[in-house]
Scaffold this motif. Structure first.
Motif, PDB file in Angstrom:
ATOM      1  N   ALA A  47       0.703  -1.527  -0.537  1.00 50.92           N
ATOM      2  CA  ALA A  47      -0.158   0.403  -0.271  1.00 50.92           C
ATOM      3  C   ALA A  47       0.890   1.549  -0.216  1.00 50.92           C
ATOM      4  O   ALA A  47       2.034   1.121   0.687  1.00 50.92           O
ATOM      5  CB  ALA A  47      -1.045   0.283   0.939  1.00 50.92           C
ATOM      6  N   ALA A  48       0.695   2.966  -0.444  1.00 50.44           N
ATOM      7  CA  ALA A  48       0.666   3.636  -0.381  1.00 50.44           C
ATOM      8  C   ALA A  48       1.416   3.930   1.624  1.00 50.44           C
ATOM      9  O   ALA A  48       0.021   4.113   2.304  1.00 50.44           O
ATOM     10  CB  ALA A  48       0.188   4.686  -0.622  1.00 50.44           C
ATOM     11  N   THR A  49       2.213   4.291   1.570  1.00 50.93           N
ATOM     12  CA  THR A  49       2.110   5.137   2.608  1.00 50.93           C
ATOM     13  C   THR A  49       2.835   6.239   2.862  1.00 50.93           C
ATOM     14  O   THR A  49       2.952   6.841   2.190  1.00 50.93           O
ATOM     15  CB  THR A  49       3.476   4.371   3.949  1.00 50.93           C
ATOM     16  N   PRO A  50       3.328   7.475   4.607  1.00 48.84           N
ATOM     17  CA  PRO A  50       2.679   6.863   6.102  1.00 48.84           C
ATOM     18  C   PRO A  50       1.781   6.270   6.262  1.00 48.84           C
ATOM     19  O   PRO A  50       0.887   7.250   5.506  1.00 48.84           O
ATOM     20  CB  PRO A  50       3.429   7.100   6.132  1.00 48.84           C
ATOM     21  N   LEU A  51       1.334   5.249   7.104  1.00 45.36           N
ATOM     22  CA  LEU A  51      -0.437   5.049   7.707  1.00 45.36           C
ATOM     23  C   LEU A  51      -0.212   5.778   8.676  1.00 45.36           C
ATOM     24  O   LEU A  51      -1.543   5.619   9.005  1.00 45.36           O
ATOM     25  CB  LEU A  51      -1.032   3.785   7.133  1.00 45.36           C
ATOM     26  N   ASN A  52       0.781   5.338   9.844  1.00 41.79           N
ATOM     27  CA  ASN A  52       0.803   5.813  11.277  1.00 41.79           C
ATOM     28  C   ASN A  52       0.187   5.005  11.733  1.00 41.79           C
ATOM     29  O   ASN A  52      -0.588   5.657  11.968  1.00 41.79           O
ATOM     30  CB  ASN A  52       0.710   6.983  11.092  1.00 41.79           C
ATOM     31  N   GLU A  53      -0.265   3.742  11.232  1.00 39.39           N
ATOM     32  CA  GLU A  53      -0.498   2.884  12.136  1.00 39.39           C
ATOM     33  C   GLU A  53      -0.097   1.829  13.532  1.00 39.39           C
ATOM     34  O   GLU A  53       0.429   1.523  12.899  1.00 39.39           O
ATOM     35  CB  GLU A  53      -1.648   1.535  11.595  1.00 39.39           C
ATOM     36  N   GLU A  54      -0.606   1.888  14.711  1.00 35.20           N
ATOM     37  CA  GLU A  54      -0.177   1.884  15.978  1.00 35.20           C
ATOM     38  C   GLU A  54       0.610   0.366  15.509  1.00 35.20           C
ATOM     39  O   GLU A  54       1.662   0.163  16.307  1.00 35.20           O
ATOM     40  CB  GLU A  54      -1.087   1.864  17.021  1.00 35.20           C
ATOM     41  N   GLY A  76     -12.111   6.871  -2.222  1.00 36.65           N
ATOM     42  CA  GLY A  76     -11.520   6.104  -1.327  1.00 36.65           C
ATOM     43  C   GLY A  76     -10.458   4.920  -2.435  1.00 36.65           C
ATOM     44  O   GLY A  76      -9.540   4.251  -1.783  1.00 36.65           O
ATOM     45  N   HIS A  77      -9.588   5.426  -2.981  1.00 39.99           N
ATOM     46  CA  HIS A  77      -8.152   5.077  -3.334  1.00 39.99           C
ATOM     47  C   HIS A  77      -7.662   6.484  -2.504  1.00 39.99           C
ATOM     48  O   HIS A  77      -7.935   7.327  -3.175  1.00 39.99           O
ATOM     49  CB  HIS A  77      -7.925   5.893  -4.865  1.00 39.99           C
ATOM     50  N   CYS A  78      -7.079   5.531  -2.627  1.00 37.11           N
ATOM     51  CA  CYS A  78      -5.840   6.685  -1.720  1.00 37.11           C
ATOM     52  C   CYS A  78      -4.968   7.748  -3.243  1.00 37.11           C
ATOM     53  O   CYS A  78      -4.209   9.201  -2.543  1.00 37.11           O
ATOM     54  CB  CYS A  78      -5.118   5.605  -0.890  1.00 37.11           C
ATOM     55  N   PHE A  79      -4.786   6.904  -4.101  1.00 32.56           N
ATOM     56  CA  PHE A  79      -4.082   7.753  -5.125  1.00 32.56           C
ATOM     57  C   PHE A  79      -4.900   9.629  -5.013  1.00 32.56           C
ATOM     58  O   PHE A  79      -4.169  10.190  -5.863  1.00 32.56           O
ATOM     59  CB  PHE A  79      -3.552   7.406  -6.277  1.00 32.56           C
ATOM     60  N   ILE A  90       7.728  12.858  -0.956  1.00 31.76           N
ATOM     61  CA  ILE A  90       6.758  11.917  -0.890  1.00 31.76           C
ATOM     62  C   ILE A  90       5.443  13.073  -0.178  1.00 31.76           C
ATOM     63  O   ILE A  90       5.276  13.686   0.674  1.00 31.76           O
ATOM     64  CB  ILE A  90       7.098  11.020   0.368  1.00 31.76           C
ATOM     65  N   VAL A  91       4.380  12.750  -1.132  1.00 25.63           N
ATOM     66  CA  VAL A  91       2.572  12.816  -0.862  1.00 25.63           C
ATOM     67  C   VAL A  91       2.384  12.507  -0.340  1.00 25.63           C
ATOM     68  O   VAL A  91       2.301  11.028  -0.038  1.00 25.63           O
ATOM     69  CB  VAL A  91       1.935  13.247  -1.957  1.00 25.63           C
ATOM     70  N   SER A  92       1.554  12.497   0.882  1.00 30.67           N
ATOM     71  CA  SER A  92       0.890  11.901   1.846  1.00 30.67           C
ATOM     72  C   SER A  92      -0.145  11.364   1.311  1.00 30.67           C
ATOM     73  O   SER A  92      -0.852  11.974   0.649  1.00 30.67           O
ATOM     74  CB  SER A  92       0.076  12.764   3.566  1.00 30.67           C
ATOM     75  N   PRO A  93      -0.651  10.263   1.807  1.00 26.86           N
ATOM     76  CA  PRO A  93      -2.256   8.995   0.854  1.00 26.86           C
ATOM     77  C   PRO A  93      -3.266   9.362   2.042  1.00 26.86           C
ATOM     78  O   PRO A  93      -3.973   9.084   1.318  1.00 26.86           O
ATOM     79  CB  PRO A  93      -1.225   7.445   1.055  1.00 26.86           C
ATOM     80  N   LYS A  94      -3.054   9.770   3.282  1.00 22.26           N
ATOM     81  CA  LYS A  94      -3.377   9.744   4.244  1.00 22.26           C
ATOM     82  C   LYS A  94      -4.628  11.295   3.915  1.00 22.26           C
ATOM     83  O   LYS A  94      -4.068  12.091   3.114  1.00 22.26           O
ATOM     84  CB  LYS A  94      -3.058  10.286   5.432  1.00 22.26           C
ATOM     85  N   SER A  95      -5.883  11.152   3.723  1.00 23.80           N
ATOM     86  CA  SER A  95      -7.146  12.030   3.923  1.00 23.80           C
ATOM     87  C   SER A  95      -7.101  12.946   4.427  1.00 23.80           C
ATOM     88  O   SER A  95      -7.332  12.470   5.369  1.00 23.80           O
ATOM     89  CB  SER A  95      -8.452  11.280   3.089  1.00 23.80           C
ATOM     90  N   ASN A  96      -7.316  14.026   4.024  1.00 18.41           N
ATOM     91  CA  ASN A  96      -8.008  14.978   4.661  1.00 18.41           C
ATOM     92  C   ASN A  96      -9.165  15.418   4.789  1.00 18.41           C
ATOM     93  O   ASN A  96      -9.271  17.082   6.048  1.00 18.41           O
ATOM     94  CB  ASN A  96      -7.242  16.476   4.270  1.00 18.41           C
TER      95      ASN A  96
END
Length: 313
Positions: free
Chosen positions: A146-153, A197-200, A306-312
């Motif tokens: 997957a695209a990261t970083p996701l920062n999941e614990e 729904g797509h992280c891209f 790097i561009v974040s895949p996390k939704s704002n």
């Protein structure tokens, strides 16, 4: 109590339904219910509040489920230890891959991996990032790409490669004449996007968040595939951004419409992600090695941002 009983408890905790949990565990519903009742009787507590619909965990039940996950994972680790000691790389391995990576990366490494590790039974699912995180946390996937970083614990990330974004600009667009483009050349209001729904899609939104001419972002068209976005751009409906690997298979007539960004090139970070308990780490390492080996020859870019895949949202 037994490991099997704890697995039944975890199944009911996840599906919140005894019948469905029994189906997933391949036992009858009375058998599963009886075994869970035995655990509750042995501990002299109630794990589930059966009066609620769907079934809910009690306060003590939640603590037991958390511990049961650790116990079941550690039990699975015993087989891992044996495999590693014997140098055996095999068995079932469940891998999730996000849709914007699967069609380009999978053909690059799958054939060689299967040939090199014939005893590994790969079960591959195309899933969005949220589905992958859920399945990793609940033990339904061994790893994912997957695209990261996701920062999941509870999830570990090992970077495989950095994949630059490439602009697809039709001939009638004002930026077509440029050899390279900058982020400031992009207008978010005219960029054709993948569906929600797509992280891209989220990465593109994060990249272009300051480049809009309207008070509210308005996207005329959203699609589920890059192929559709390319066709729509060719019809004069806008521009789009593509991941670099996706551009390699474009026809020559479409290649001339690609524009690289000036350095540092915006890019996504693609990683192999897996639970921190590192079950089946011998297969994970083999998979990482196989992918890294083929990608190095395809992506040579170093100066990227790097561009974040996390939704704002």
């Amino acid at each position: 109590m037994t490991i099997t009983q704890l697995q039944y408890v975890l199944a009911v905790a996840e599906y919140k339904n005894f019948t469905l949990a029994a189906e997933k565990c391949f036992v009858t519903q009375p058998t599963l219910s009886m075994q869970i009742q035995k655990v509750e009787d042995e501990l002299d507590i109630q794990i589930f509040d059966r009066s609620k619909k769907p079934i809910q965990l009690t306060e003590i039940g939640q603590k037991i489920v958390n511990q049961a996950k650790n116990i079941v994972n550690e039990a699975d680790r015993i087989q891992d230890i044996v495999h590693q000691q014997k140098g055996f790389i095999g068995g079932e391995f469940r891998l999730g891959i996000i849709p914007t990576i699967m069609p380009t990366l999978l053909p690059m490494f799958l054939k060689n991996f299967i040939k090199k590790y014939p005893k590994v039974k790969l079960i591959i699912e195309e899933l969005n990032t949220d589905e992958i995180i859920f399945k990793l946390n609940n033990g339904h996937l061994d790893a994912a790409i997957a695209a990261t970083p996701l920062n999941e614990e509870k999830i570990k990330e090992v970077v495989l490669y950095f994949e630059p974004f490439v602009a697809y600009i039709p001939e009638n667009h004002e930026s077509f004449s440029k050899k390279e483009i900058e982020i400031s050349d992009l207008n978010l209001d005219e960029i054709l996007l993948l569906q929600d729904g797509h992280c891209f899609r989220d990465s593109v939104l994060n990249l272009c968040k300051n480049n809009t001419n309207s008070e509210h972002n308005h996207f005329q068209i959203e699609s589920g595939s890059f192929e559709t976005l390319i066709k729509l751009a060719d019809e004069g409906l806008g521009t789009t951004l593509l991941p670099y690997l996706h551009t390699l298979d474009l026809k020559e007539k479409d290649q001339v419409k690609l524009r690289q960004f000036k350095e540092p090139k915006p890019a996504r970070e693609v990683s192999l992600i897996y639970p921190k308990n590192e079950l089946k780490i011998h297969i994970i390492d083999a998979l990482r090695s196989s992918i890294s080996g083929v990608v190095k020859g395809a992506i040579a870019f170093q100066n990227v941002e790097i561009v974040s895949p996390k939704s704002n949202k």
